[in-house]
Design a protein around this motif. Structure first.
Motif, short mmCIF file in Angstrom:
data_model
loop_
_atom_site.label_atom_id
_atom_site.label_comp_id
_atom_site.label_asym_id
_atom_site.label_seq_id
_atom_site.Cartn_x
_atom_site.Cartn_y
_atom_site.Cartn_z
N UNK B 32 42.27 62.66 111.13
CA UNK B 32 40.81 62.68 111.10
C UNK B 32 40.31 63.17 109.74
N UNK B 52 29.11 68.21 110.91
CA UNK B 52 29.09 68.53 112.32
C UNK B 52 30.22 67.80 113.02
N UNK B 53 30.99 68.57 113.83
CA UNK B 53 32.01 67.93 114.66
C UNK B 53 31.77 68.38 116.08
N UNK B 54 31.66 67.40 116.94
CA UNK B 54 31.32 67.72 118.33
C UNK B 54 32.60 68.00 119.11
N UNK B 55 33.28 69.14 118.77
CA UNK B 55 34.52 69.47 119.47
C UNK B 55 34.58 70.96 119.77
N UNK B 89 42.99 64.54 119.15
CA UNK B 89 41.74 64.02 118.60
C UNK B 89 41.81 63.99 117.07
N UNK B 90 42.26 65.09 116.48
CA UNK B 90 42.27 65.16 115.02
C UNK B 90 43.48 64.45 114.41
#
Lengths: 733, 415
Positions: B32, B52-55, B89-90
């Protein structure tokens, strides 16, 4: 979608709908599809990576991977169809540039798409056995662009045309070529091979077939080779600039086949400029080129080798069989050496010292040198000449070089024992007459012969040197024992030769003058006194004498003559005129020697210390001889040579030959017995083969002679024939 | 990407993090972060200079720490599974795995965790996968676990009894199953480890006819061959050989009369000698055979060395010259009390260490003299019926309760 008044609220509401909205998948895909459009339209700066990544992630997470993937395929496909159109529309030379540019753009877009869809690439694609995004992008490009009907053949034609233009000397954009070729390779090696390489090779083959035909009609061999070499290098360079490295072997193969292999016979045999002419004219560069080009094709080098071999054999044969050449042995051998030098230089400079060429050269020389049975004699004479006078004032290294060269020729000889015979005779003459220039050189040559042929070959030669040395010591001892009475006698130098070590001389004697006889007897007594059980006999054929003579006007000369001549001249101390018969009676010199001696004393101008009546060239039995009062010479010392045939005369040759044959018999027998002793039983052909093998370092035995020797051994009960199989021989212990 | 100012500010799920581009670069291009900071994405810093990271921010802090230090420290309040999901995810899962445990050493391993299964039957075999996962055969089903010990879809071949299992690579499992008369074909087959799907069935062909057979023990060679002992109906007794890549049968060594190859319980390929060790046990008759098939003399058929001994030896180890010593150890160890239902001892050789299971513990022998250096034991679960080493982990399967233990070496110490 972010053009609303309250951004925060908007995002919040969007997030809520994510979970509940039944059209979630559709909407998310729209976002991603839009992003892909933007990427292809170079408009990506407004995109948020994090948002896109998260959306793609969510689609996979919520089991919409299939939709995402198929959407990706169709979106990219539609973009590629657009791109295909713009490439098709590009005119002429812009076609490749457009293709190259679009390819670069596609690659970049693909990378960005893959970034967004990274999560799908990692999780969904492996488990659903689909093609990863990058590979997918490549294969879609291949199917929609490269294999599109309007692009495929145009691309191929353009590439081949550019290559063709470069071959005819135009400058093309190699960078662009490289990009396009790289693209084909990136799309998979099969794409490169099918869409370019195969056609490229076919077209090249046609091109070079035509061109080589044209060249061969109008160029000579050297020029043709230059052109072929240049073409070959051009192709190699082309590959390194913009083709796949694996193509190098293939394209060079095409050039080799069309330009070299199909024409090599004609090239090598080309009149006035082919291989033979190159060799004759020492064209090292052309020869080197021919070698390096023909080694690339099957049978190329063997063709060169065969033609070279037959050329050398032909010229060598002419050389050794030319009756003109036989007149001067030294020149004959010198020519052989020159010939060898010439070809050695060619092999080393042009043929990179290729072993097979060296071998071909050696076998050719071996072939023609042995065509002339007098080669061994001539080589020994050459050495004799060099050691007598030729090496005067030459440095030690140069002497070595000459000797090494002679040894090289010696290796080619099959009848090494014949050479040994002559060498022994010549060496004996050199030693006894004290004519050898350098004892070091003599010994060095013997060492070389020893390493070449082994101890037994040279043991007798070395014995001769030992005899010379012991004789010196003996003479010193002799004179020391004589004391003051020595002054009563003429000076005597004796060389005591061991029987067997020296070439056998017919032991003809003559009556020595009484002046000499006295001291000779003293010496005999002295020698036999110190060495018991020995026998001495005088070899009058080989000695020399220095005589002091006073002629009519009182001038004094010192005459250097042979023993026979000395005997004759001493007779004239007591008489002014003697007939042939009287001389013969007094001296008892054999007829031929006597005639020869008299001839050299009376018939050679400037050396005629005797006068013959009647005046003629030949000596007849009723001639008479006078002391020549009027003898004149500018020199105090006068050397009166014997009229000796340096080369052997015909009967002498026969005799030597016979002696050699005689000497071979025990050697062949010894070989047979050695072989049979270890094998016990052997058939005829095998014996002949083994004997030949054992003896070939000295001579090549004749099978008929071997058979005779076997028969003789059977007679003497060394061997017997097998009672059942008559071809078999048994060894009898 | 901010060469002058290396600092990067994240807002992850509302929590602010600051780190450097250099730290993020450790993640690699294939992650990512790697993509985000690639020049293609001339990333917009918006106005606040933060991304911004929505995690989940807690996991982010663990992962960013992993990138900073290369070490993984998971606080007890964070479930590992949660962390793994975030790492996925990353695109940092490989980093996590690499940091989780160290290189395998029998004298350093620590018990990591025990995994309970719900299969009713006794475990037949356990095999470690190359990347830290494992598969366990229970009766007619094979349970597959990835390295995070998440259970993947189980494998079965028409629910035939599974005799042996093995990994071809990290994605592929091969299972050898029994043929049930009139019910299913049995034999050996390949399965996708992640999906549990049957991908290829190995066939035995006798005189151009495909035969059904029972596949027993499995072995693999480094030149991509699979060997399996095969029991058929009539002639197809012996050792089948297949190519791992094409899946095609490349050979079949028919069992000579008086030899038992098709019944073999254990196969072992010996790399440097090109030989296959075949061990066959007849528990009731209390004797066993070990045969050596020499593949170098192929054209002359098989050269077989047979070893016949009492039933003490159950395993064919790769070090033939050490047999005597191994046997000595085992007989000595067996002198103690024998449980009613004995689990046969198993051997494994890994990186110069010999592992031997006996009852509920595994002994580790090291050095040229095979000195006993460690003993791995867990008090419950009963005897160890099988164990396997791979992917830097040791898996031990217990027989009484359906549980297997994982042993792994800790990451290198903090220096």
């Amino acid at each position: 979608m972010s053009a609303q008044k309250k951004r925060n609220f908007q995002i919040e509401a969007f997030k809520h709908r994510v979970v509940v909205d039944p059209k979630y998948a559709e909407k998310t895909w729209k976002i991603l599809e839009h992003a892909i459009h933007e990427i292809y339209n170079h408009n990506a700066s407004g995109l948020s990576f994090e948002e896109l990544y998260r959306n793609a992630y969510n689609m996979v997470l919520y089991k919409f991977g299939e939709k995402l993937y198929s959407g990706l395929v169709s979106t990219v496909t539609s973009h590629l169809k657009e791109i295909a159109k713009s490439i098709e529309a590009a005119q002429g030379g812009l076609f490749l540039e457009e293709l190259s540019r679009k390819w670069a753009e596609h690659n970049k877009a693909l990378q960005m798409i893959r970034d967004i869809l990274m999560y799908m690439d990692r999780t969904f694609i492996p488990s659903s056995h689909k093609t990863p995004v990058h590979e997918l992008g490549l294969s879609l490009w291949r199917d929609n662009i490269i294999h599109s009907s309007k692009i495929q053949s145009r691309l191929q034609d353009t590439l081949l045309e550019l290559v063709q233009r470069e071959r005819t000397g135009e400058v093309i954009d190699r960078g662009l070529m490289r990009n396009i070729i790289k693209m084909l390779m990136d799309l998979g090696s099969s794409v490169y091979k099918v869409d370019f390489e195969k056609l490229f090779l076919d077209v090249s083959a046609d091109f070079y077939r035509g061109e080589s035909q044209q060249f061969i009609e109008c160029c000579d061999c050297g020029d043709y080779l230059k052109k072929a070499e240049r073409r070959l290098n051009e192709e190699i360079e082309r590959v390194s600039h913009y083709l796949d490295a694996k193509s190098e072997a293939k394209i060079t193969n095409v050039v080799e086949k069309e330009m070299i292999e199909s024409h090599m016979q004609r090239l090598v045999h080309m009149e006035n400029s082919g291989l033979v002419n190159m060799i004759v004219d020492d064209k090292y560069e052309d020869l080197g080129r021919m070698y390096s080009l023909l080694r690339r094709v099957p049978n190329g080098l063997s063709l060169v080798r065969d033609v070279m071999t037959s050329h050398i054999r032909e010229t060598g044969k002419q050389l050794v069989t030319d009756p003109e050449r036989l007149k001067d042995p030294v020149d004959f051998v010198q020519r052989l050496l020159d010939e060898k030098d010439k070809h050695d230089k060619i092999v080393s400079l042009a043929f990179t010292n290729d072993k097979t060429f060296q071998n071909a050269l050696n076998s050719s020389f071996e072939y023609f040198i042995n065509l002339n049975p007098r080669s061994p004699e001539f080589m020994s004479l050459f050495v004799d000449d060099k050691l007598r006078k030729g090496l005067k004032g030459v440095s030690e290294e140069d002497v070595e070089i000459v000797l090494d060269k002679v040894m090289m020729l010696f290796r080619y000889l099959q009848e090494k024992d014949v050479y040994e015979k002559y060498y022994k005779q010549h060496l004996a003459k050199r030693l006894l007459s004290g004519k050898t220039v350098s004892e070091d050189a003599e010994r060095s040559l013997i060492v070389k012969l020893k390493t070449e042929c082994g101890y037994q070959f040279t043991s007798k030669l070395e014995g001769m040197f030992t005899d010379m040395k012991t004789s010196q010591d003996t003479m010193q001892g002799f004179y020391a024992s004589m004391g003051p009475e020595i002054a009563d006698y003429p000076t005597l130098t004796v060389q005591v030769l061991t029987t067997g070590s020296w070439p056998t001389q017919s032991s003809t004697t003559c009556n020595l003058p009484p002046e000499i006889l006295g001291i000779c007897e003293r010496f005999r007594t002295y020698y036999l006194g110190t060495h018991t059980g020995r026998r001495l006999s005088w070899q009058t054929t080989m000695g020399t004498a220095d005589l002091k003579a006073t002629f009519g006007k009182g001038q004094k000369h010192e005459l250097n003559v042979s023993t026979y001549q000395m005997c004759i001249l001493m007779l004239f101390n007591n008489a002014d005129r003697l007939s042939y018969k009287e001389i013969e009676q007094a001296t008892e010199i054999p007829v031929s020697d006597l005639k020869r001696s008299l001839q050299s004393l009376a018939c050679v101008k400037g050396k005629n210390v005797l006068r013959k009546e009647p005046m003629s060239k030949e000596v007849a039995e009723d001639d008479s001889f006078f002391f020549n009062d009027k003898f004149m010479s500018k020199l105090y010392k006068v050397k009166i040579g014997t009229v000796v045939a340096q080369k052997e005369s015909e009967p002498e040759k026969q005799e030597t030959r016979q002696r050699v044959e005689e000497d071979r018999k025990p050697q062949i027998e010894a070989a047979i017995v050695r072989i049979m002793k270890s094998r016990r039983v052997l058939d005829h052909n095998n014996i002949v083969a083994e004997v030949t093998k054992q003896l070939q370092s000295r001579f090549l035995p004749n099978p008929v002679v071997i058979k005779k020797r076997i028969e003789s051994l059977i007679e003497r009960e060394f061997l017997e024939r097998d009672k059942v199989d008559r071809k078999l021989y048994r060894y009898l212990a | 990407m901010g060469i002058q100012n290396d600092r990067v500010r994240f807002n992850v799920g509302g929590k602010i993090f600051e780190t450097t581009a250099t730290t993020l670069a450790v993640a690699g291009r294939n992650s990512f972060f790697g993509a985000m900071f690639d020049e293609n994405w001339n990333f917009q810093t918006e106005n606040s200079h933060e991304f911004f990271i929505d995690r989940n921010p807690n996991c982010f802090s663990i992962l960013i720490d992993l990138l900073r230090t290369g070490e993984l420290f998971i606080p007890s309040n964070i479930p590992e599974k949660l962390l793994y999901r975030e790492a996925q995810f990353y695109g940092l899962l490989d980093h996590v795995r690499a940091a989780k445990w160290g290189p395998f050493d029998g004298n350093q391993v620590r018990f990591s965790q025990a995994v309970m299964g719900q299969a009713p039957g006794d475990g037949t075999a356990i095999r470690a996968g190359p990347d830290g996962g494992c598969c366990v055969a229970h009766g007619s089903i094979v349970h597959v676990y990835d390295w995070m010990l998440q259970e993947l879809p189980p494998i079965n071949l028409d629910y035939q009894r599974v005799n042996d299992i093995g990994w071809i690579d990290a994605e592929t499992v091969v299972a050898a199953t029994s043929e049930r008369l009139g019910r299913g074909r049995g034999g050996a087959a390949l399965f996708g480890a992640a999906t549990g799907e049957l991908t290829h069935r190995f066939q035995v062909t006798h005189e151009d006819q495909v035969k059904s057979y029972t596949a027993g023990a499995l072995s693999f060679s480094t030149d991509y061959k699979i060997f399996s002992s095969c029991k058929g109906r009539s002639n197809e007794y012996g050792i089948g050989v297949w190519d791992q890549i094409t899946g095609q049968q490349i050979d079949f060594y028919y069992e000579p009369i008086g030899w038992s190859l098709g019944d073999a319980d254990r196969l072992q390929w010996l790399d440097n000698t090109n030989c296959l060790l075949v061990a066959t046990l007849f528990p009731r008759k209390d004797n066993c055979y070990i045969s050596l098939l020499d593949f170098r003399e192929k054209e002359h058929g098989l050269v077989m060395v047979r070893y016949r001994g009492s039933n003490h030896r159950r395993e064919a180890g790769p070090r033939r010259d050490r047999y005597g010593r191994e046997q000595f150890h085992l007989s000595r160890l067996m002198k103690g009390k024998m449980p009613d239902e004995p689990c046969y001892p198993k051997l494994a050789l890994y990186d110069g260490q010999l592992f031997s299971s006996m009852n509920d513990s595994i002994s580790v022998f090291s050095g040229p003299d095979w000195v006993l250096t460690s003993r791995l034991r867990r008090s419950y679960g009963g005897s160890i019926c099988d164990f396997s080493i791979g992917g830097d982990r040791l898996f031990a399967l217990h027989s009484e309760e359906n549980v297997f233990d994982i042993w792994e070496a800790p990451p290198p110490p903090v220096t």
